[in-house]
Design a protein around this motif. Sequence first.
Motif, PDB file in Angstrom:
ATOM      1  N   PHE A  57       0.824  -1.062   0.176  1.00  0.00           N
ATOM      2  CA  PHE A  57       0.053   0.129  -0.038  1.00  0.00           C
ATOM      3  C   PHE A  57       0.854   1.286   0.076  1.00  0.00           C
ATOM      4  N   GLY A  58       0.234   2.364  -0.396  1.00  0.00           N
ATOM      5  CA  GLY A  58       0.964   3.455  -0.440  1.00  0.00           C
ATOM      6  C   GLY A  58       2.254   3.857  -1.152  1.00  0.00           C
ATOM      7  N   LYS A  59       3.105   4.532  -0.853  1.00  0.00           N
ATOM      8  CA  LYS A  59       4.191   5.116  -1.413  1.00  0.00           C
ATOM      9  C   LYS A  59       5.134   3.837  -1.642  1.00  0.00           C
ATOM     10  N   SER A  60       6.000   3.893  -2.792  1.00  0.00           N
ATOM     11  CA  SER A  60       6.994   2.770  -2.879  1.00  0.00           C
ATOM     12  C   SER A  60       8.393   3.498  -3.348  1.00  0.00           C
ATOM     13  N   PHE A  61       9.524   2.948  -2.841  1.00  0.00           N
ATOM     14  CA  PHE A  61      10.794   3.613  -3.205  1.00  0.00           C
ATOM     15  C   PHE A  61      11.699   2.296  -3.363  1.00  0.00           C
ATOM     16  N   LYS A  62      12.698   2.671  -4.530  1.00  0.00           N
ATOM     17  CA  LYS A  62      13.811   1.480  -4.583  1.00  0.00           C
ATOM     18  C   LYS A  62      14.429   1.484  -3.386  1.00  0.00           C
ATOM     19  N   THR A  63      14.981   0.412  -2.954  1.00  0.00           N
ATOM     20  CA  THR A  63      15.798   0.095  -1.772  1.00  0.00           C
ATOM     21  C   THR A  63      16.901  -0.796  -1.788  1.00  0.00           C
ATOM     22  N   ALA A  64      17.985  -0.706  -1.124  1.00  0.00           N
ATOM     23  CA  ALA A  64      19.419  -1.372  -1.161  1.00  0.00           C
ATOM     24  C   ALA A  64      19.880  -1.610   0.079  1.00  0.00           C
ATOM     25  N   PRO A  65      20.557  -2.703   0.409  1.00  0.00           N
ATOM     26  CA  PRO A  65      21.208  -2.945   1.654  1.00  0.00           C
ATOM     27  C   PRO A  65      22.235  -1.948   1.795  1.00  0.00           C
ATOM     28  N   VAL A  66      22.847  -1.769   2.936  1.00  0.00           N
ATOM     29  CA  VAL A  66      23.925  -0.910   3.167  1.00  0.00           C
ATOM     30  C   VAL A  66      25.242  -1.710   3.660  1.00  0.00           C
ATOM     31  N   LYS A  67      26.329  -1.124   3.605  1.00  0.00           N
ATOM     32  CA  LYS A  67      27.426  -1.678   4.124  1.00  0.00           C
ATOM     33  C   LYS A  67      28.149  -0.414   4.889  1.00  0.00           C
ATOM     34  N   LYS A  68      29.171  -1.155   5.872  1.00  0.00           N
ATOM     35  CA  LYS A  68      29.961  -0.163   6.612  1.00  0.00           C
ATOM     36  C   LYS A  68      31.070   0.245   5.813  1.00  0.00           C
ATOM     37  N   GLN A  69      31.407   1.418   5.504  1.00  0.00           N
ATOM     38  CA  GLN A  69      32.476   1.994   4.777  1.00  0.00           C
ATOM     39  C   GLN A  69      33.841   1.975   5.692  1.00  0.00           C
ATOM     40  N   GLN A  70      34.868   1.358   5.186  1.00  0.00           N
ATOM     41  CA  GLN A  70      36.051   1.286   6.114  1.00  0.00           C
ATOM     42  C   GLN A  70      36.828   2.816   5.891  1.00  0.00           C
ATOM     43  N   PRO A  71      37.277   3.166   7.129  1.00  0.00           N
ATOM     44  CA  PRO A  71      37.931   4.512   6.896  1.00  0.00           C
ATOM     45  C   PRO A  71      39.321   4.239   6.149  1.00  0.00           C
ATOM     46  N   GLN A  72      39.860   5.177   5.362  1.00  0.00           N
ATOM     47  CA  GLN A  72      41.063   4.861   4.537  1.00  0.00           C
ATOM     48  C   GLN A  72      42.241   5.318   5.134  1.00  0.00           C
ATOM     49  N   GLN A  73      42.153   6.004   6.451  1.00  0.00           N
ATOM     50  CA  GLN A  73      43.032   6.350   7.402  1.00  0.00           C
ATOM     51  C   GLN A  73      43.840   5.136   8.265  1.00  0.00           C
ATOM     52  N   THR A  74      43.126   4.062   8.022  1.00  0.00           N
ATOM     53  CA  THR A  74      43.259   2.811   9.065  1.00  0.00           C
ATOM     54  C   THR A  74      44.800   2.367   8.583  1.00  0.00           C
ATOM     55  N   ASN A  75      44.931   1.934   7.177  1.00  0.00           N
ATOM     56  CA  ASN A  75      46.315   1.322   6.929  1.00  0.00           C
ATOM     57  C   ASN A  75      47.328   2.328   6.982  1.00  0.00           C
ATOM     58  N   THR A  76      47.134   3.661   6.885  1.00  0.00           N
ATOM     59  CA  THR A  76      48.114   4.664   6.784  1.00  0.00           C
ATOM     60  C   THR A  76      48.530   4.692   8.562  1.00  0.00           C
ATOM     61  N   LEU A  77      47.664   4.735   9.267  1.00  0.00           N
ATOM     62  CA  LEU A  77      47.971   4.730  10.544  1.00  0.00           C
ATOM     63  C   LEU A  77      48.587   3.702  10.936  1.00  0.00           C
ATOM     64  N   ASN A  78      48.275   2.586  10.497  1.00  0.00           N
ATOM     65  CA  ASN A  78      48.977   1.183  10.921  1.00  0.00           C
ATOM     66  C   ASN A  78      50.342   1.075  10.431  1.00  0.00           C
ATOM     67  N   GLN A  79      50.476   1.584   9.165  1.00  0.00           N
ATOM     68  CA  GLN A  79      51.971   1.785   8.769  1.00  0.00           C
ATOM     69  C   GLN A  79      52.738   2.588   9.573  1.00  0.00           C
ATOM     70  N   GLN A  80      52.030   3.888   9.759  1.00  0.00           N
ATOM     71  CA  GLN A  80      53.008   4.601  10.776  1.00  0.00           C
ATOM     72  C   GLN A  80      53.213   4.155  11.937  1.00  0.00           C
ATOM     73  N   GLN A  81      52.452   3.177  12.636  1.00  0.00           N
ATOM     74  CA  GLN A  81      52.675   2.829  13.842  1.00  0.00           C
ATOM     75  C   GLN A  81      53.603   1.555  13.774  1.00  0.00           C
ATOM     76  N   LYS A  82      53.618   0.836  12.734  1.00  0.00           N
ATOM     77  CA  LYS A  82      54.552  -0.388  12.540  1.00  0.00           C
ATOM     78  C   LYS A  82      55.827  -0.177  12.724  1.00  0.00           C
ATOM     79  N   PRO A  83      56.487   0.924  12.336  1.00  0.00           N
ATOM     80  CA  PRO A  83      58.091   1.141  12.702  1.00  0.00           C
ATOM     81  C   PRO A  83      57.974   1.519  14.065  1.00  0.00           C
ATOM     82  N   GLY A  84      57.269   2.306  14.687  1.00  0.00           N
ATOM     83  CA  GLY A  84      57.512   2.559  16.168  1.00  0.00           C
ATOM     84  C   GLY A  84      57.424   1.032  16.945  1.00  0.00           C
ATOM     85  N   ALA A  85      56.356   0.175  16.516  1.00  0.00           N
ATOM     86  CA  ALA A  85      56.340  -1.109  17.070  1.00  0.00           C
ATOM     87  C   ALA A  85      57.650  -1.989  17.051  1.00  0.00           C
ATOM     88  N   ASN A  86      58.126  -1.866  15.846  1.00  0.00           N
ATOM     89  CA  ASN A  86      59.191  -2.672  15.784  1.00  0.00           C
ATOM     90  C   ASN A  86      60.371  -2.033  16.436  1.00  0.00           C
TER      91      ASN A  86
END
Length: 293
Positions: free
Chosen positions: A32-61
Amino acid sequence: MKRFFTVFTLILTVAFVAPQVEAKKFGGGKSFGKSFKTAPVKKQQPQQTNTLNQQQKPGANQAAQSSKKGLMGGLLGGLLAGGLLAAFFGGAFEGIQFMDILIFGLIAFVIFKLFKTMRGAKSTPMGHREAYAGNSPQQKQAQFRQQANGMNAGAAQQEEYVSTDSEVPFNLPPSFNMNAFLNGSREHYRKIQGAWNHNELETIREYVSPALFNDLAAERAKLDGEQHTEVMYVDAELVRADYDANIAQLSIKFSGRYKDRNEGVEEDITDVWHLERDLRAQNAPWLIVGIQA
């Protein structure tokens, strides 16, 4: 043989003529009533994660290497200190044993480690502590940009989630808490189904738009008496979101299962509710404007 065909014909007649029993869910299983096209959503991974990990790896080593060096240095320092003590006391304590040398070395090692730990704690920069506490310069800049743009919790969620279909918008309205909204939606689904069972149309009127209410009231009038559809379990997922200066729109997909004990049937829940909210009116409620079964 004639009797066999008679029984077979009777079975076919009953199978095709007998009414199909199904649970009487909210809306009667229709759209009944209004209808719209729908789609599932996914979580978008932050792009800074890899960079931060790379920056932290030398310090960890470096920390691991420093730990190894400190351990080896402490052991060597302890043994050397034990040897020096043994050499120093060699003349005065001629009866000293090898076990005494090891004890002296262990004491020197403990003192050396304590001294090194205290000195390292004093020399630790405050900037590192602030970074772990979430006050790094990059994070401060991000927080400042969020405040400058008037972002809130709902807008932050908008950045984390994206629709899997580029044609389906996923723009959360201002001041929108998605998790709280979905939790409330599951409870509302059960409440509206209960109102549908008991023919409590005034309760349903509070949740739907006037146009949709007229269609639902006409559909409910086709059912006799109370219904016994029980929601066994239900989950809710946001599958569309958009807004402009006037209207905010949301689409929720419900999935689960319900049953009718009296009829002895069970069915899956695969409903989508489309809701709208008038942003021009203060404290305007969310109203269901469309149902897709």
